[in-house]
Write a protein that holds these residues in place. Sequence first.
Motif, PDB file in Angstrom:
ATOM      1  N   LEU A 150       8.753  40.324 -60.582  1.00 25.82           N
ATOM      2  CA  LEU A 150       9.887  41.201 -60.317  1.00 25.82           C
ATOM      3  C   LEU A 150      10.355  41.076 -58.870  1.00 25.82           C
ATOM      4  O   LEU A 150       9.529  40.995 -57.959  1.00 25.82           O
ATOM      5  N   PRO A 151      11.655  41.101 -58.649  1.00 27.44           N
ATOM      6  CA  PRO A 151      12.146  41.088 -57.270  1.00 27.44           C
ATOM      7  C   PRO A 151      11.736  42.388 -56.579  1.00 27.44           C
ATOM      8  O   PRO A 151      11.679  43.447 -57.205  1.00 27.44           O
ATOM      9  N   ASN A 152      11.422  42.310 -55.325  1.00 33.43           N
ATOM     10  CA  ASN A 152      11.036  43.481 -54.515  1.00 33.43           C
ATOM     11  C   ASN A 152       9.793  44.187 -55.044  1.00 33.43           C
ATOM     12  O   ASN A 152       9.617  45.372 -54.824  1.00 33.43           O
ATOM     13  N   ARG A 153       8.919  43.471 -55.714  1.00 33.79           N
ATOM     14  CA  ARG A 153       7.753  44.109 -56.314  1.00 33.79           C
ATOM     15  C   ARG A 153       6.793  44.693 -55.286  1.00 33.79           C
ATOM     16  O   ARG A 153       6.018  45.586 -55.597  1.00 33.79           O
ATOM     17  N   THR A 154       6.846  44.212 -54.058  1.00 40.94           N
ATOM     18  CA  THR A 154       5.935  44.748 -53.041  1.00 40.94           C
ATOM     19  C   THR A 154       6.602  45.806 -52.158  1.00 40.94           C
ATOM     20  O   THR A 154       5.958  46.330 -51.250  1.00 40.94           O
ATOM     21  N   ALA A 155       7.845  46.147 -52.442  1.00 39.26           N
ATOM     22  CA  ALA A 155       8.588  47.090 -51.593  1.00 39.26           C
ATOM     23  C   ALA A 155       7.855  48.421 -51.383  1.00 39.26           C
ATOM     24  O   ALA A 155       7.763  48.896 -50.241  1.00 39.26           O
ATOM     25  N   PRO A 156       7.322  49.058 -52.417  1.00 36.54           N
ATOM     26  CA  PRO A 156       6.615  50.331 -52.174  1.00 36.54           C
ATOM     27  C   PRO A 156       5.406  50.171 -51.258  1.00 36.54           C
ATOM     28  O   PRO A 156       5.146  51.019 -50.402  1.00 36.54           O
ATOM     29  N   PHE A 157       4.672  49.085 -51.420  1.00 39.46           N
ATOM     30  CA  PHE A 157       3.490  48.850 -50.582  1.00 39.46           C
ATOM     31  C   PHE A 157       3.893  48.518 -49.146  1.00 39.46           C
ATOM     32  O   PHE A 157       3.247  48.955 -48.195  1.00 39.46           O
ATOM     33  N   ASP A 158       4.963  47.742 -49.003  1.00 39.92           N
ATOM     34  CA  ASP A 158       5.463  47.414 -47.668  1.00 39.92           C
ATOM     35  C   ASP A 158       5.912  48.673 -46.940  1.00 39.92           C
ATOM     36  O   ASP A 158       5.606  48.873 -45.759  1.00 39.92           O
ATOM     37  N   ALA A 159       6.644  49.541 -47.640  1.00 41.79           N
ATOM     38  CA  ALA A 159       7.116  50.791 -47.032  1.00 41.79           C
ATOM     39  C   ALA A 159       5.942  51.681 -46.647  1.00 41.79           C
ATOM     40  O   ALA A 159       5.947  52.298 -45.574  1.00 41.79           O
ATOM     41  N   TRP A 160       4.938  51.749 -47.504  1.00 40.59           N
ATOM     42  CA  TRP A 160       3.772  52.588 -47.215  1.00 40.59           C
ATOM     43  C   TRP A 160       3.007  52.087 -45.996  1.00 40.59           C
ATOM     44  O   TRP A 160       2.552  52.860 -45.165  1.00 40.59           O
ATOM     45  N   SER A 161       2.890  50.782 -45.872  1.00 37.78           N
ATOM     46  CA  SER A 161       2.075  50.226 -44.785  1.00 37.78           C
ATOM     47  C   SER A 161       2.676  50.448 -43.403  1.00 37.78           C
ATOM     48  O   SER A 161       1.953  50.393 -42.416  1.00 37.78           O
ATOM     49  N   VAL A 162       3.967  50.704 -43.318  1.00 35.19           N
ATOM     50  CA  VAL A 162       4.587  50.929 -42.005  1.00 35.19           C
ATOM     51  C   VAL A 162       4.815  52.405 -41.707  1.00 35.19           C
ATOM     52  O   VAL A 162       5.274  52.754 -40.624  1.00 35.19           O
ATOM     53  N   LYS A 163       4.453  53.294 -42.644  1.00 36.47           N
ATOM     54  CA  LYS A 163       4.564  54.729 -42.388  1.00 36.47           C
ATOM     55  C   LYS A 163       3.564  55.118 -41.317  1.00 36.47           C
ATOM     56  O   LYS A 163       2.405  54.756 -41.367  1.00 36.47           O
ATOM     57  N   ARG A 164       4.030  55.858 -40.347  1.00 36.55           N
ATOM     58  CA  ARG A 164       3.141  56.278 -39.260  1.00 36.55           C
ATOM     59  C   ARG A 164       2.103  57.301 -39.713  1.00 36.55           C
ATOM     60  O   ARG A 164       1.024  57.397 -39.149  1.00 36.55           O
ATOM     61  N   ASP A 165       2.426  58.081 -40.742  1.00 36.91           N
ATOM     62  CA  ASP A 165       1.508  59.119 -41.182  1.00 36.91           C
ATOM     63  C   ASP A 165       0.793  58.784 -42.480  1.00 36.91           C
ATOM     64  O   ASP A 165       0.225  59.663 -43.129  1.00 36.91           O
ATOM     65  N   CYS A 166       0.765  57.513 -42.861  1.00 38.42           N
ATOM     66  CA  CYS A 166       0.112  57.157 -44.124  1.00 38.42           C
ATOM     67  C   CYS A 166      -1.412  57.217 -43.967  1.00 38.42           C
ATOM     68  O   CYS A 166      -1.947  57.141 -42.882  1.00 38.42           O
ATOM     69  N   VAL A 167      -2.068  57.372 -45.095  1.00 40.23           N
ATOM     70  CA  VAL A 167      -3.521  57.416 -45.135  1.00 40.23           C
ATOM     71  C   VAL A 167      -4.023  56.076 -45.633  1.00 40.23           C
ATOM     72  O   VAL A 167      -3.487  55.523 -46.587  1.00 40.23           O
ATOM     73  N   ASP A 168      -5.053  55.526 -45.011  1.00 41.04           N
ATOM     74  CA  ASP A 168      -5.651  54.256 -45.414  1.00 41.04           C
ATOM     75  C   ASP A 168      -4.688  53.076 -45.315  1.00 41.04           C
ATOM     76  O   ASP A 168      -4.668  52.209 -46.185  1.00 41.04           O
ATOM     77  N   CYS A 169      -3.881  53.033 -44.280  1.00 40.92           N
ATOM     78  CA  CYS A 169      -2.970  51.883 -44.089  1.00 40.92           C
ATOM     79  C   CYS A 169      -3.713  50.733 -43.464  1.00 40.92           C
ATOM     80  O   CYS A 169      -4.588  50.889 -42.688  1.00 40.92           O
TER      81      CYS A 169
END
Length: 59
Positions: free
Chosen positions: A40-59
């Motif tokens: 699928l196109p953009n299949r990693t988009a949710p993971f990419d967005a999560w990894s750059v969140k400053r307040d994410c847990v377990d990045c």
Amino acid sequence: MAPVNTRGLRGRGFDDRRFYDLFKKKPASMWLTPVEKADLPNRTAPFDAWSVKRDCVDC
């Protein structure tokens, strides 16, 4: 494969060991549910967005 009891597992994460055991021990023709690759196109988009969140847990 017996159903997984999920009671009392909240907050303990996802255990993917059953998937690895299935993939290693049984040929795909014996799996109860067919699994197909979906490129699928953009299949990693949710993971990419999560990894750059400053307040994410377990990045």
